[in-house]
Design a protein around this motif. Structure first.
Motif, PDB file in Angstrom:
ATOM      1  N   VAL A 182      -6.521   7.206   0.939  1.00  0.00           N
ATOM      2  CA  VAL A 182      -7.009   5.917   1.446  1.00  0.00           C
ATOM      3  C   VAL A 182      -5.845   4.941   1.627  1.00  0.00           C
ATOM      4  N   ALA A 183      -4.978   4.849   0.627  1.00  0.00           N
ATOM      5  CA  ALA A 183      -3.837   3.927   0.721  1.00  0.00           C
ATOM      6  C   ALA A 183      -2.891   4.340   1.844  1.00  0.00           C
ATOM      7  N   LEU A 184      -2.693   5.632   2.028  1.00  0.00           N
ATOM      8  CA  LEU A 184      -1.822   6.123   3.094  1.00  0.00           C
ATOM      9  C   LEU A 184      -2.368   5.732   4.471  1.00  0.00           C
ATOM     10  N   VAL A 185      -3.639   5.973   4.694  1.00  0.00           N
ATOM     11  CA  VAL A 185      -4.247   5.657   5.986  1.00  0.00           C
ATOM     12  C   VAL A 185      -4.188   4.152   6.247  1.00  0.00           C
ATOM     13  N   LEU A 186      -4.552   3.344   5.239  1.00  0.00           N
ATOM     14  CA  LEU A 186      -4.518   1.894   5.419  1.00  0.00           C
ATOM     15  C   LEU A 186      -3.094   1.387   5.632  1.00  0.00           C
ATOM     16  N   SER A 187      -2.143   1.961   4.912  1.00  0.00           N
ATOM     17  CA  SER A 187      -0.742   1.556   5.051  1.00  0.00           C
ATOM     18  C   SER A 187      -0.235   1.858   6.464  1.00  0.00           C
ATOM     19  N   MET A 188      -0.508   3.048   6.948  1.00  0.00           N
ATOM     20  CA  MET A 188      -0.068   3.433   8.293  1.00  0.00           C
ATOM     21  C   MET A 188      -0.772   2.605   9.367  1.00  0.00           C
ATOM     22  N   ALA A 189      -2.057   2.352   9.190  1.00  0.00           N
ATOM     23  CA  ALA A 189      -2.799   1.547  10.160  1.00  0.00           C
ATOM     24  C   ALA A 189      -2.236   0.128  10.207  1.00  0.00           C
ATOM     25  N   THR A 219       7.880   0.921  -5.411  1.00  0.00           N
ATOM     26  CA  THR A 219       7.763   2.205  -6.102  1.00  0.00           C
ATOM     27  C   THR A 219       8.800   2.333  -7.214  1.00  0.00           C
ATOM     28  N   ALA A 220      10.022   1.881  -6.963  1.00  0.00           N
ATOM     29  CA  ALA A 220      11.054   1.928  -7.999  1.00  0.00           C
ATOM     30  C   ALA A 220      10.677   1.042  -9.181  1.00  0.00           C
ATOM     31  N   LEU A 221      10.166  -0.154  -8.894  1.00  0.00           N
ATOM     32  CA  LEU A 221       9.745  -1.046  -9.989  1.00  0.00           C
ATOM     33  C   LEU A 221       8.562  -0.455 -10.757  1.00  0.00           C
ATOM     34  N   TYR A 222       7.630   0.152 -10.038  1.00  0.00           N
ATOM     35  CA  TYR A 222       6.507   0.826 -10.698  1.00  0.00           C
ATOM     36  C   TYR A 222       7.016   1.907 -11.645  1.00  0.00           C
ATOM     37  N   GLY A 223       7.965   2.687 -11.170  1.00  0.00           N
ATOM     38  CA  GLY A 223       8.531   3.741 -12.009  1.00  0.00           C
ATOM     39  C   GLY A 223       9.184   3.181 -13.261  1.00  0.00           C
ATOM     40  N   MET A 224       9.896   2.080 -13.114  1.00  0.00           N
ATOM     41  CA  MET A 224      10.566   1.471 -14.266  1.00  0.00           C
ATOM     42  C   MET A 224       9.564   0.863 -15.247  1.00  0.00           C
ATOM     43  N   VAL A 225       8.578   0.149 -14.719  1.00  0.00           N
ATOM     44  CA  VAL A 225       7.635  -0.571 -15.583  1.00  0.00           C
ATOM     45  C   VAL A 225       6.567   0.353 -16.163  1.00  0.00           C
ATOM     46  N   ALA A 226       5.956   1.171 -15.328  1.00  0.00           N
ATOM     47  CA  ALA A 226       4.809   1.965 -15.767  1.00  0.00           C
ATOM     48  C   ALA A 226       5.156   3.367 -16.248  1.00  0.00           C
ATOM     49  N   LEU A 227       6.255   3.915 -15.753  1.00  0.00           N
ATOM     50  CA  LEU A 227       6.568   5.306 -16.079  1.00  0.00           C
ATOM     51  C   LEU A 227       7.778   5.461 -16.990  1.00  0.00           C
ATOM     52  N   LEU A 283       0.824  -1.214   0.000  1.00  0.00           N
ATOM     53  CA  LEU A 283       0.000   0.000   0.000  1.00  0.00           C
ATOM     54  C   LEU A 283       0.856   1.263   0.000  1.00  0.00           C
ATOM     55  N   GLU A 284       2.064   1.168   0.538  1.00  0.00           N
ATOM     56  CA  GLU A 284       2.972   2.311   0.454  1.00  0.00           C
ATOM     57  C   GLU A 284       3.317   2.603  -1.007  1.00  0.00           C
ATOM     58  N   THR A 285       3.523   1.546  -1.779  1.00  0.00           N
ATOM     59  CA  THR A 285       3.766   1.720  -3.211  1.00  0.00           C
ATOM     60  C   THR A 285       2.556   2.356  -3.885  1.00  0.00           C
ATOM     61  N   VAL A 286       1.363   1.919  -3.502  1.00  0.00           N
ATOM     62  CA  VAL A 286       0.131   2.471  -4.086  1.00  0.00           C
ATOM     63  C   VAL A 286       0.025   3.957  -3.792  1.00  0.00           C
ATOM     64  N   TRP A 287       0.253   4.338  -2.529  1.00  0.00           N
ATOM     65  CA  TRP A 287       0.094   5.773  -2.239  1.00  0.00           C
ATOM     66  C   TRP A 287       1.186   6.611  -2.891  1.00  0.00           C
ATOM     67  N   ALA A 288       2.380   6.065  -3.022  1.00  0.00           N
ATOM     68  CA  ALA A 288       3.439   6.826  -3.693  1.00  0.00           C
ATOM     69  C   ALA A 288       3.112   7.031  -5.170  1.00  0.00           C
ATOM     70  N   ALA A 289       2.618   5.979  -5.816  1.00  0.00           N
ATOM     71  CA  ALA A 289       2.233   6.091  -7.232  1.00  0.00           C
ATOM     72  C   ALA A 289       1.062   7.058  -7.396  1.00  0.00           C
ATOM     73  N   ALA A 290       0.091   6.970  -6.495  1.00  0.00           N
ATOM     74  CA  ALA A 290      -1.057   7.877  -6.566  1.00  0.00           C
ATOM     75  C   ALA A 290      -0.632   9.323  -6.326  1.00  0.00           C
ATOM     76  N   LEU A 291       0.305   9.526  -5.424  1.00  0.00           N
ATOM     77  CA  LEU A 291       0.809  10.874  -5.171  1.00  0.00           C
ATOM     78  C   LEU A 291       1.442  11.464  -6.432  1.00  0.00           C
ATOM     79  N   ALA A 292       2.223  10.644  -7.129  1.00  0.00           N
ATOM     80  CA  ALA A 292       2.848  11.115  -8.365  1.00  0.00           C
ATOM     81  C   ALA A 292       1.801  11.471  -9.417  1.00  0.00           C
ATOM     82  N   ARG A 293       0.721  10.730  -9.447  1.00  0.00           N
ATOM     83  CA  ARG A 293      -0.331  10.962 -10.451  1.00  0.00           C
ATOM     84  C   ARG A 293      -1.338  12.046 -10.031  1.00  0.00           C
ATOM     85  N   SER A 294      -1.277  12.483  -8.775  1.00  0.00           N
ATOM     86  CA  SER A 294      -2.264  13.442  -8.284  1.00  0.00           C
ATOM     87  C   SER A 294      -2.038  14.861  -8.803  1.00  0.00           C
ATOM     88  N   ARG A 295      -0.872  15.086  -9.402  1.00  0.00           N
ATOM     89  CA  ARG A 295      -0.525  16.419  -9.926  1.00  0.00           C
ATOM     90  C   ARG A 295      -0.731  17.492  -8.856  1.00  0.00           C
TER      91      ARG A 295
END
Length: 104
Positions: free
Chosen positions: A37-44, A70-78, A12-24
């Motif tokens: 949502v991902a941040l709260v669930l990740s921290m909880a 997050t690094a793999l997401y950046g390599m694969v998706a971005l 979920l940390e990866t999810v919130w980091a990716a979403a943060l990058a896409r949130s502009r």
């Protein structure tokens, strides 16, 4: 159970980091809500896991999963550079996290 929750929280940390990058800068609504949502669930989940896993091991594992994911997401998706050196560094992070788990 705590280890499963910790791993899911790391993902979920990866999810919130990716979403943060896409949130502009929080101007795009869906990525901003996904981030929150991902941040709260990740921290909880991290908080829950740290009730039975030592903080140093748990936090390092959580961060490691999030950083590698997050690094793999950046390599694969971005389209970020995928070099042998970068992949080797990610392997080193994974090895460190696995080492912490088994030395726990």
């Amino acid at each position: 159970m705590a280890w499963i929750v910790l791993v899911v929280s790391g993902v979920l940390e990866t999810v919130w980091a990716a979403a943060l990058a896409r949130s502009r800068g929080f101007t795009a609504v869906l990525p901003s809500v996904t981030f929150l949502v991902a941040l709260v669930l990740s921290m909880a989940g991290l908080a829950y896991a740290l009730r039975s896993i030592p903080v140093g091991t748990g936090y390092a594992t959580w961060v490691g999963i999030g950083a590698v994911g997050t690094a793999l997401y950046g390599m694969v998706a971005l389209g970020e550079p995928t070099t042998a050196a970068r992949l080797l560094c990610l392997v080193a992070i994974v090895a460190g996290v696995v080492g912490l788990k088994f030395l726990h």
